[in-house]
Design an enzyme around this catalytic site. Sequence first.
Site, mmCIF file in Angstrom:
data_model
loop_
_atom_site.group_PDB
_atom_site.id
_atom_site.type_symbol
_atom_site.label_atom_id
_atom_site.label_comp_id
_atom_site.label_asym_id
_atom_site.label_seq_id
_atom_site.Cartn_x
_atom_site.Cartn_y
_atom_site.Cartn_z
ATOM 1 N N GLY A 323 40.528 35.320 36.329
ATOM 2 C CA GLY A 323 41.601 34.197 36.587
ATOM 3 C C GLY A 323 40.348 33.343 37.584
ATOM 4 C CB SER A 324 42.413 30.789 40.154
ATOM 5 O OG SER A 324 43.872 30.447 39.140
#
Length: 606
Positions: A323-324
């Site tokens: 993810g981020s």
Amino acid sequence: MTARRPAPSRRPAPSRRPARRPQRPRVRARLGDPARRLGVAAGLLGMVVALLVGRLIQVQGLQGESYAAVAQSERLRTIDIPATRGEITDRDGEVLARSVEARTVTADPHLIADPAAYAHLLSPQLGVDETTLATRMADRTKRYVVLARGVDPMAWRQIAATIDPGTGKPISGVFAETTSKRIYPADTLAANVLGFVNSTGVGAGGIEHEFDDVLAGVAGKQTYERDSRGGRIATAGGRITEPIPGNDLQLTIDRDIQWVAQRAIASQVRRTKADSGTVIVQDVHTGEILAMATAPTFDPNNPGASPPEDRGNRAVSQVYEPGSIGKAITMSALLDSGSATPDTKIRIPGTLARAGHTLHDDVDHGLWRLTLSGVMAKSSNIGTVLATDTMGISTLYKYMKAFGVGEQSGLGFPGESRGILADVGDWSGTQKYTVPFGQGYAVNTVQVASIYQTIANGGVRIAPRLIKSWTDSTGLKHVPEASATSRVVSAATAQEVTRMLEAVVHSGGTAPDVKVPGYRVAGKTGTAQFADPKCGCYRGYTASFAGFAPADNPEVVVSVTLQRPAKGHFGGELGGPVFMRTVTFALQALGIRPTGVRWAPVTIDW
């Protein structure tokens, strides 16, 4: 008148002289031939001797080895003398695993009249099922069976004094061999790093398995003579080959930091009802792993009491889409390749159509006008995709490989996964746009820590390591070669990305509550869909936070993940508290003082 018959005449019979026997002629007896008799006797004796010699040749020559082997097996016994397994300590010499004296309890089934009765007596003391014991002691095809290993010496003394109800005397036919037992004084502390040993003393997980040949040493041998009851004859002597002790291993783990990290992640897993969680604490300048915590964990003193999945090390074996937190790679690539600057302005719509899909950010919004620093601070997926359009995915792929994605970390831990990163030529239409913001590839927690260590270390990656030194049986200490290093991005790029990561934990960022009083912190939140291998689908989330401190003079990296939490799913909200608690203690434990230098804010909006 009847006339009488005249009486018969009774004249006496004439006398007869006995007939005279004819006399045999006298024959003079002849004596036997002594020489002939001696010859016959000698011949018979020779035959007997020949038979005896033939049998002797058969026994001693042709069958001698087999008879000798049988005799020796009945009279002598040779046993292994286990080598003392080396200790495992933390970086300060605190013992995490050691071996203590124990007993292996054995039996001779030929000397046990009632196996069932003995099994009933010994089962509670040995902790072995009664049926199992009875079966072993009833096996008359053997003269030696193992009943239990790792028995405490005090427990053996009680067993040896057990009274046989049939004879009223101490039990017979049950013996003990001196050996050792592996213990872990701190119970669950660093259990998933240490691993455990099996019932025969062989490493079966973690460091115990990976370095089994280093820790185990070389077993010795002992041969002794035994009496008719199977016991050792103390005065009969014997032969002994002394064992060679194993080497001691010193890990890079810090016992205290490990304890805090382990408690922090275990508490958060329980609170959020997550499937599992991991924490890595790494030294920025050496690559040494200071803590590697996993929850749920297990007790290596009794590994069988926990499910197999809890006995592994999820920090290296479990992979997930980052993810981020993966945006740190994308931003580094953009800056280092000259494709953008921290102040590059980007117009970000509420949605973005790419490859037949509509991309969104974590929060609904209208048009955003953000700089590249603002894209990082607000963790905009759409802004990251638009920025990457100016660079190209081939360049991004090159930097991902340099950061260690899809590669072995260098840790050398058993069961370690290299993650998943397809060749750039094989990226699907969707992956070309999801990989830049952290989906479409997979990493483990150690790899994430290594990514942030690289940025914190001025762009130089140092392969993570767990072994600080080892000491051999002569007492000589050995230090492994320094970890491999490689420059991934320039020092200027690393410094700019660090300032962007600091914006994440300030007002306007996704983790404004992540703070360590007195210290500057750089970090990134991550919230990704969890790819469940059981169903081959996305189910739940991975919440994560990775960062380092002090941001202006980095010393410690901390990477946190929580898999499929049921209460919340944002990385800053769930991973942030674990990061703060762990990094705060690590800074204090290592004696790292605040620099006192204030952060110069970056431009987020335009």
